[in-house]
Motif scaffolding. Structure first.
Motif, PDB file in Angstrom:
ATOM      1  N   ARG A  20     -56.284 -74.451 -55.686  1.00  0.00           N
ATOM      2  CA  ARG A  20     -56.812 -75.760 -56.038  1.00  0.00           C
ATOM      3  C   ARG A  20     -55.830 -76.425 -56.997  1.00  0.00           C
ATOM      4  NH1 ARG A  20     -60.977 -78.080 -53.442  1.00  0.00           N
ATOM      5  NH2 ARG A  20     -61.986 -78.845 -55.333  1.00  0.00           N
ATOM      6  N   ALA A  28     -58.146 -81.102 -55.329  1.00  0.00           N
ATOM      7  CA  ALA A  28     -57.544 -80.969 -53.998  1.00  0.00           C
ATOM      8  C   ALA A  28     -57.391 -79.491 -53.669  1.00  0.00           C
ATOM      9  CB  ALA A  28     -56.180 -81.666 -53.949  1.00  0.00           C
ATOM     10  N   SER A  29     -57.516 -79.171 -52.383  1.00  0.00           N
ATOM     11  CA  SER A  29     -57.310 -77.815 -51.889  1.00  0.00           C
ATOM     12  C   SER A  29     -56.005 -77.757 -51.108  1.00  0.00           C
ATOM     13  CB  SER A  29     -58.460 -77.388 -50.973  1.00  0.00           C
ATOM     14  OG  SER A  29     -59.688 -77.413 -51.663  1.00  0.00           O
ATOM     15  N   TYR A  30     -55.331 -76.615 -51.158  1.00  0.00           N
ATOM     16  CA  TYR A  30     -54.106 -76.465 -50.376  1.00  0.00           C
ATOM     17  C   TYR A  30     -53.806 -74.984 -50.160  1.00  0.00           C
ATOM     18  CZ  TYR A  30     -51.527 -75.320 -54.696  1.00  0.00           C
ATOM     19  OH  TYR A  30     -51.082 -74.730 -55.847  1.00  0.00           O
ATOM     20  N   THR A  78     -61.004 -81.494 -50.416  1.00  0.00           N
ATOM     21  CA  THR A  78     -60.219 -82.436 -51.213  1.00  0.00           C
ATOM     22  C   THR A  78     -60.991 -83.742 -51.341  1.00  0.00           C
ATOM     23  OG1 THR A  78     -58.095 -81.474 -50.574  1.00  0.00           O
ATOM     24  CG2 THR A  78     -58.066 -83.756 -51.328  1.00  0.00           C
TER      25      THR A  78
END
Length: 506
Positions: A20, A28-30, A78
């Motif tokens: 995160r 946001a996530s990734y 996100t």
């Protein structure tokens, strides 16, 4: 003997991990994974997220890329963009901010699929200093002229019937269902942006600026009509390429994705190593200060070092290897050092010896004869200094006792004095060879094939018998597949090497 350019599992660097971040003040996530190499940002399609593409992304990591795969706003957890920023430009600016948030400090290889392709176009147009190369896969932006309901319905038809329906459903279900439950309104807003995207002006701007662009579509794409693809290609000034499959071909068949983009990605990785090498050399030289390595010798060696070798390991590892070469070696001397790899049972074996043609073939033959399994291999030589430096990460190194290490050292010393015979290898399947570049008296050669103990020795011996000196090599292996990159003195063609390899390995 395992040796490959990047692991397809097993190593921590070969796994996509989920994190995160805060981007523009919102969560946001990734996903991120891969070695410290070429930076790649991968932008997903509408309704999906980074999880969906993990099998395709794994292929990029296996080729030496450091991949960042953000869940775009409204997807994958996100946060939505603010109302006034809910447009393609807003998405593009968010991607640039994401790159800042995760610490990407160099231009990236930017890959976008479908809706992500449209966002990628706009990132490259609005933030050209953040992109080194743009790859568009079945991208929106050519303006199809379809009504919204027809565009969304096409995604449903993409799912059924499908040649790879089981794989495709498994790939998308985790992201799609979560997005439907979590943020259906955001999905619909993004769908309208994708359906209405007309990026021909931005594409023309990219063409005029000279931004390198690779454009692909698939012959059975039911989402992006061929006319829209043709309009996109015309605007950006490229013919484009057509591959087999539907709109989501890279999800259903990630091996096809790897096959289509493999040579292109390998070349980008090699060029990245070359451009980053001077900085890496400076880091190694700094670490050698205060050691037994003379300042002038360190400067001279690192100035002439192969970029492939300089980017093969972290600076502190390379510095320790260089230090093994001093004081200067006697004519028939060989030095070896075995160091544990932190956090694993593997051992890193480094060998320094006076260089000669066939040395790498002989040293790896000694290891193979002792049944030693090697996960990674890196080697280089300095012709003017008549010096060779080789390193191997040994999976079962911790299992060797002191007597076995002493015996191995004696065999290596004997190898330097009289040489050893080649190890017989019977690989399964074909050995593939690609010459990625040649000229100025050097060739960059990729060799891929089924992994076998002694394979690296057989390949290296092939070069020696052809009269070719290996300047450097970097390779790894995983799951029975071997892949190594060689820089070889002289200009060589793939057919000559492949035929010789087949004869050597038979």
């Amino acid at each position: 003997m395992p040796w490959r350019s990047a692991a397809r599992g097993g190593d921590l660097e070969g796994r996509l991990t989920w994190s995160r971040a805060e981007v523009e003040g919102r969560p946001a996530s990734y996903g991120v994974g891969g070695p410290a190499g070429l930076s790649v940002v991968f932008l997903h399609g509408w309704g999906l997220g980074s999880h969906t593409y993990k099998r395709a992304i794994n292929r990029l990591m296996a080729r030496g890329c450091r991949v960042y795969a953000p869940a775009l706003p409204s997807f994958g957890g996100t946060a939505d963009l603010p109302g006034e920023q809910m447009n393609i430009s807003g998405y593009a600016d968010w991607v640039a901010s994401f790159m800042d948030s995760v610490g990407i400090d160099e231009p990236v290889l930017l890959i976008g699929h479908s809706f992500g392709g449209g966002v990628a176009v706009t990132v490259a147009d609005r933030h050209p200093d953040r992109v080194s190369y743009l790859v568009l896969l079945n991208a929106v932006g050519g303006l199809s002229g379809r009504p919204p309901w027809a565009w969304v319905t096409a995604f449903g038809r993409e799912m059924w019937p499908a040649r790879h329906v089981v794989e495709l459903v498994e790939a998308v279900r985790q992201d799609v269902m979560a997005n439907v439950v979590r943020n259906p309104l955001g999905m619909m807003r993004a769908a309208r942006l994708a359906q209405q995207a007309d990026l021909r002006e931005e594409l023309t701007s990219l063409r005029n600026s000279g931004m390198p662009v690779l454009v692909l579509t698939s012959e059975h794409d039911a989402v992006i009509p061929r006319g829209a693809f043709d309009a996109l290609c015309t605007a950006v000034g490229t013919a484009g390429q057509v591959v087999y499959g539907g709109h989501s071909w890279l999800l259903a068949d990630p091996d096809s994705f790897d096959e289509v983009l493999g040579a292109f990605v390998d070349l980008q990785v090699a060029e990245h190593r070359t451009t980053r090498a001077p900085g890496r050399a400076a880091e190694v030289r700094k670490l050698l200060r205060g050691t037994q390595v003379p300042v002038h010798a360190a400067r001279s060696m690192l100035r002439g070092a192969s970029p492939l070798w300089l980017m093969s390991e972290p600076p502190e590892v390379l510095a320790a290897d260089v230090a093994l070469c001093f004081p200067k070696l006697a004519p028939e001397e060989v030095r070896a050092a075995a160091r544990p790899v932190e956090g694993s049972k593997a051992v890193r074996l480094t060998i320094a010896a006076v260089d000669r043609r066939g040395l790498l073939a002989d040293s790896t033959a000694v290891l193979a004869a002792n049944g030693i399994s090697i996960r990674r291999a890196a080697a280089t030589s300095w012709r003017r200094r008549h010096l060779a430096l080789q390193s191997f990460v040994i999976d079962n190194g911790a299992q060797l006792d002191e007597a076995e290490w002493q015996s191995l050292g004696e065999e290596l010393r004997k190898m330097v004095e009289v040489g050893v015979p080649p190890t017989t290898v019977n690989p399964v399947g074909r050995v593939d060879v690609e010459v990625q570049g040649s000229g100025a008296g050097r060739s960059l050669i990729e060799v891929k094939g089924p992994d076998r103990v002694g394979l690296l020795s057989a390949v290296s011996r092939c070069f020696a018998e052809l009269g070719a000196d290996i300047e450097s090599v970097h390779g790894r292996a995983a799951k029975g597949l071997a892949h190594a990159t060689f820089v070889v003195i002289g200009d060589w063609d793939a057919e000559t090497i492949a035929q010789r390899l087949l004869a050597t390995a038979a």
